[in-house]
Design a protein around this motif. Structure first.
Motif, mmCIF file in Angstrom:
data_model
loop_
_atom_site.group_PDB
_atom_site.id
_atom_site.type_symbol
_atom_site.label_atom_id
_atom_site.label_comp_id
_atom_site.label_asym_id
_atom_site.label_seq_id
_atom_site.Cartn_x
_atom_site.Cartn_y
_atom_site.Cartn_z
ATOM 1 N N TYR A 86 1.525 -10.452 -0.894
ATOM 2 C CA TYR A 86 1.449 -9.097 -0.340
ATOM 3 C C TYR A 86 2.848 -8.477 -0.242
ATOM 4 O O TYR A 86 3.052 -7.345 -0.698
ATOM 5 C CB TYR A 86 0.734 -9.093 1.013
ATOM 6 N N PRO A 87 3.841 -9.200 0.309
ATOM 7 C CA PRO A 87 5.187 -8.605 0.347
ATOM 8 C C PRO A 87 5.745 -8.306 -1.044
ATOM 9 O O PRO A 87 6.411 -7.274 -1.242
ATOM 10 C CB PRO A 87 6.035 -9.665 1.060
ATOM 11 N N ALA A 88 5.476 -9.188 -2.014
ATOM 12 C CA ALA A 88 5.967 -8.945 -3.373
ATOM 13 C C ALA A 88 5.312 -7.702 -3.970
ATOM 14 O O ALA A 88 5.981 -6.892 -4.635
ATOM 15 C CB ALA A 88 5.714 -10.169 -4.258
ATOM 16 N N ALA A 89 4.006 -7.543 -3.740
ATOM 17 C CA ALA A 89 3.314 -6.346 -4.236
ATOM 18 C C ALA A 89 3.865 -5.099 -3.551
ATOM 19 O O ALA A 89 4.019 -4.051 -4.195
ATOM 20 C CB ALA A 89 1.808 -6.466 -4.006
ATOM 21 N N ASN A 90 4.163 -5.205 -2.274
ATOM 22 C CA ASN A 90 4.713 -4.062 -1.534
ATOM 23 C C ASN A 90 6.080 -3.665 -2.098
ATOM 24 O O ASN A 90 6.347 -2.483 -2.329
ATOM 25 C CB ASN A 90 4.806 -4.413 -0.047
ATOM 26 N N VAL A 91 6.941 -4.641 -2.322
ATOM 27 C CA VAL A 91 8.257 -4.370 -2.906
ATOM 28 C C VAL A 91 8.097 -3.793 -4.314
ATOM 29 O O VAL A 91 8.774 -2.830 -4.685
ATOM 30 C CB VAL A 91 9.135 -5.640 -2.900
ATOM 31 N N GLY A 92 7.205 -4.380 -5.102
ATOM 32 C CA GLY A 92 6.960 -3.863 -6.449
ATOM 33 C C GLY A 92 6.463 -2.430 -6.430
ATOM 34 O O GLY A 92 6.834 -1.619 -7.286
ATOM 35 N N HIS A 93 5.628 -2.114 -5.448
ATOM 36 C CA HIS A 93 5.108 -0.753 -5.317
ATOM 37 C C HIS A 93 6.252 0.220 -5.012
ATOM 38 O O HIS A 93 6.337 1.298 -5.614
ATOM 39 C CB HIS A 93 4.046 -0.722 -4.211
ATOM 40 N N ILE A 94 7.135 -0.174 -4.115
ATOM 41 C CA ILE A 94 8.274 0.689 -3.755
ATOM 42 C C ILE A 94 9.241 0.835 -4.925
ATOM 43 O O ILE A 94 9.737 1.937 -5.206
ATOM 44 C CB ILE A 94 9.008 0.139 -2.510
ATOM 45 N N LEU A 95 9.521 -0.254 -5.635
ATOM 46 C CA LEU A 95 10.407 -0.166 -6.803
ATOM 47 C C LEU A 95 9.797 0.717 -7.889
ATOM 48 O O LEU A 95 10.499 1.531 -8.503
ATOM 49 C CB LEU A 95 10.716 -1.554 -7.354
ATOM 50 N N SER A 96 8.502 0.568 -8.115
ATOM 51 C CA SER A 96 7.819 1.421 -9.098
ATOM 52 C C SER A 96 7.859 2.877 -8.658
ATOM 53 O O SER A 96 8.051 3.774 -9.488
ATOM 54 C CB SER A 96 6.369 0.961 -9.279
ATOM 55 N N LEU A 97 7.675 3.104 -7.356
ATOM 56 C CA LEU A 97 7.748 4.462 -6.823
ATOM 57 C C LEU A 97 9.130 5.066 -7.064
ATOM 58 O O LEU A 97 9.246 6.224 -7.479
ATOM 59 C CB LEU A 97 7.416 4.479 -5.324
ATOM 60 N N ALA A 98 10.178 4.280 -6.845
ATOM 61 C CA ALA A 98 11.541 4.794 -7.050
ATOM 62 C C ALA A 98 11.770 5.155 -8.522
ATOM 63 O O ALA A 98 12.325 6.224 -8.823
ATOM 64 C CB ALA A 98 12.561 3.755 -6.589
ATOM 65 N N LEU A 99 11.323 4.295 -9.426
ATOM 66 C CA LEU A 99 11.465 4.587 -10.857
ATOM 67 C C LEU A 99 10.635 5.809 -11.243
ATOM 68 O O LEU A 99 11.110 6.694 -11.973
ATOM 69 C CB LEU A 99 11.039 3.375 -11.693
ATOM 70 N N PHE A 100 9.417 5.886 -10.718
ATOM 71 C CA PHE A 100 8.550 7.025 -11.002
ATOM 72 C C PHE A 100 9.170 8.318 -10.470
ATOM 73 O O PHE A 100 9.215 9.327 -11.184
ATOM 74 C CB PHE A 100 7.171 6.796 -10.370
#
Length: 163
Positions: free
Chosen positions: A28-42
């Motif tokens: 869950y924490p890894a998915a959360n971090v991945g979501h935030i990193l993807s959001l920043a790139l997006f």
């Protein structure tokens, strides 16, 4: 609250997949971090697209710049969809009833519709512009709507936990 959610969301939340996500100390924490990193790139890619559509960065021909930024945006959106799906499955019955999550879903749909509107209505008027040429009004409209919609999506995403 799970008894009020549609059965499909309850079933998803009670699945082995969702249980694994909730029970893992790192999924869950890894998915959360991945979501935030993807959001920043997006957000960065969309900002480049929208600023160019609004007339900024006008010293650059729009077609190559928009194509490159669009590729980053598509990859980031895919990352957000994957990580968001993981996050959603862990709390599907609660999130399905969350009014801020529902608004976020509607706004994502609006953002994707705006992309289609750009593709079919504004892109033909933009793709052959020379550097320094004025951006057509229809491209500016889609760019402005895009900025507003995607900022609202991000705000809703960060606000879900409070509702």
């Amino acid at each position: 609250m799970t008894h009020e959610a549609p059965a499909i969301f309850v079933a998803l939340e009670q699945s082995g997949f969702a249980a694994t996500i909730r029970q893992s100390p790192w999924l869950y924490p890894a998915a959360n971090v991945g979501h935030i990193l993807s959001l920043a790139l997006f957000a960065g890619a969309i900002a480049v697209v929208d600023v160019r559509l609004l007339g900024g960065l006008s010293a650059t021909a729009p077609a190559p710049l928009l194509a490159r930024a669009r590729n980053f945006a598509v990859a980031a959106l895919a990352g957000m969809a994957i990580t968001g799906g993981i996050l959603f499955s862990a709390e599907a019955s609660h999130l399905a009833l969350n009014p801020v999550f529902q608004l976020k879903a509607i706004l994502v749909a609006a953002g994707l519709i705006n992309v289609a509107v750009y593709q079919f209505w504004a892109k033909p008027a933009v793709e052959h512009l020379a550097p320094g040429a004025s951006t057509p009004a229809r491209a500016k409209v889609t760019g402005a709507l895009s900025l507003i919609i995607w900022i609202a999506v991000a705000a809703c995403g960060r606000s879900i936990a409070y509702f």
